[in-house]
Structure formats: C-alpha cells, structure tokens
Design a protein around this motif. Structure first.
Motif, PDB file in Angstrom:
ATOM      1  N   LEU A   1       1.371  -1.384   0.032  1.00 14.58           N
ATOM      2  CA  LEU A   1      -0.193   0.268  -0.184  1.00 14.58           C
ATOM      3  C   LEU A   1       0.487   0.950   0.506  1.00 14.58           C
ATOM      4  O   LEU A   1       1.974   1.497   0.729  1.00 14.58           O
TER       5      LEU A   1
ATOM      6  N   ASN B   1       0.238   4.967  -0.567  1.00 14.44           N
ATOM      7  CA  ASN B   1      -0.873   5.752   0.966  1.00 14.44           C
ATOM      8  C   ASN B   1      -0.535   8.010   0.440  1.00 14.44           C
ATOM      9  O   ASN B   1      -1.056   8.532   0.022  1.00 14.44           O
TER      10      ASN B   1
ATOM     11  N   THR C   1      -2.613   8.960  -5.668  1.00  7.60           N
ATOM     12  CA  THR C   1      -3.063   8.254  -4.719  1.00  7.60           C
ATOM     13  C   THR C   1      -3.648   6.745  -4.696  1.00  7.60           C
ATOM     14  O   THR C   1      -3.559   6.150  -5.489  1.00  7.60           O
ATOM     15  N   ASN C   2      -3.207   6.487  -3.227  1.00  7.50           N
ATOM     16  CA  ASN C   2      -3.761   4.754  -2.996  1.00  7.50           C
ATOM     17  C   ASN C   2      -3.796   4.257  -3.792  1.00  7.50           C
ATOM     18  O   ASN C   2      -4.843   3.214  -4.053  1.00  7.50           O
TER      19      ASN C   2
ATOM     20  N   GLY D   1      -5.614   2.544  -7.797  1.00  8.34           N
ATOM     21  CA  GLY D   1      -4.845   3.810  -7.648  1.00  8.34           C
ATOM     22  C   GLY D   1      -5.703   4.596  -8.178  1.00  8.34           C
ATOM     23  O   GLY D   1      -6.888   4.388  -9.118  1.00  8.34           O
TER      24      GLY D   1
END
Length: 202
Positions: free
Chosen positions: A71, A73, A88-89, A125
């Motif tokens: 992950l 972030n 992002t993410n 993402g």
C-alpha cells in the motif's frame, strides 16, 4: 516499491555484518552470511530469496511493511511534457516475485550494487491529470489500472559501520535507485468524461 527494495537489502546487509548476532534466538527467517563465506554475493541472494515470504507479509519487528500487496498512500506527483499527473492510494501486487542479479558486495567499504527484477506488477489507484499533448487538452480524475512488465531496479547502497553502546549498526549515507520498465498498459477511468476508447492507453 523503492522502500521495499531498500528494506530487503538492508536486512540482508545486516545479516552479512552479524548485526543480528546479539538476538537470542535469531529468527528462523534470517540466514546469516558470515564474512568468511567465500561467495558472499551468492549467500546474500539466497538469503533474500528465503526472506521473500516474510517480506510479502511484512516484518513488523524490523519496521518492514507488507510487500505484496503493498500500500502506498502518499501522493506521487509527475510534472513534465505538458502534463501534470498525481496518483494516490496505490495498491501494488506482484512484488514478491523479485529476483536479484549482478550483485557486488564490498563488505570492507560497505558498498553494495545490485539489480532487482520484477517480471510483472499490477497497480490500482486514483489519479488526476491536467495538461496538453499536441494541443489536445487532457483532463480528468478517477481510478486507474496499470500493468507493467520487465521492471528493473538498479540499486546502490553506501554506508559505514558505527558502534553504539557496544553494538554494531550500519548507517547508510547514500541510497540510489534507478527504475526501467520494458512495457506496460494503463487504463484511466473517467478520462475525457468517461470515454473508454480515449481513456485506454497502450
């Protein structure tokens, strides 16, 4: 990805230098490469491969987050060629299948050069994009789906051993990482108002 690559080799380097020798007992997943070993690079690579399952699930006692899935972030901005892209993410899979090549280990100078390869990585993402290509305005935000193949990471680590309260620690003062990708495909959802034909780039 970069953090996982660094964490992998740093743990192995610690094993080479017997930094974990004070641990009682030494975890089963840590294979120590003694300086007297006639083939240190081979030992490092074999130790890294033995660590792959643990790296995939994470090693919290050494501050290593899970590698697969990984992950990310934090925002990763890219600005160039008339485009501003932010992601992002990120959820990254396929990193557990790494191989290590061309490893050079200078234990006395604490210098390590090697290449890590990933055959296939899949990344999901969120993205936002704004800019122009050949006078065409490109703007949108949404989800993206990325597949990349033949990823090569060339890594150089430079450090030195320091003594703190009778224990050896390695302090790395230089870490460089260069990444090359053979090919890939990406689908940007909701680009051009959701037009799938324009949103899919090969």
């Amino acid at each position: 990805m970069a953090n996982s690559v660094h964490a992998t080799i740093i743990i192995i380097v610690f094993c080479v230098n017997n930094v974990f020798s004070k641990l009682k007992p030494i975890p089963d997943y840590l294979h120590i490469c003694h300086r007297s070993n006639p083939d240190i690079p081979k030992c490092i690579i074999e130790s890294a491969y033995f660590l792959r399952p643990k790296l995939a699930e994470g090693i919290p006692e050494f501050g290593v987050a899970p590698m697969d899935p990984m992950l990310i972030n934090t925002l990763i901005p890219t600005d160039g060629n008339g485009l501003k892209i932010e992601t992002t993410n990120l959820l990254v899979t396929g990193t557990r299948n790494f191989t290590i090549n061309h490893l050079i280990a200078d234990i006395d100078k604490q210098k390590y050069k090697f290449q890590v390869r990933f055959p296939h990585m899949h990344i999901l993402g969120n993205y936002s994009i704004d800019g122009k290509i050949a006078r065409m305005v490109i703007k949108g935000q949404g989800d993206f789906d990325l597949d990349i193949y033949g990823v090569k990471c060339n890594v150089t680590l430079l450090g030195n051993v320091i003594d703190i309260n009778g224990l050896n620690y390695i302090r790395f003062h230089h870490i460089s990482l260069r990444i090359a990708i053979s090919r890939g495909s990406i689908e940007l959802r909701n680009l051009f108002g959701g037009d799938k034909n324009l949103g899919k780039l090969l």
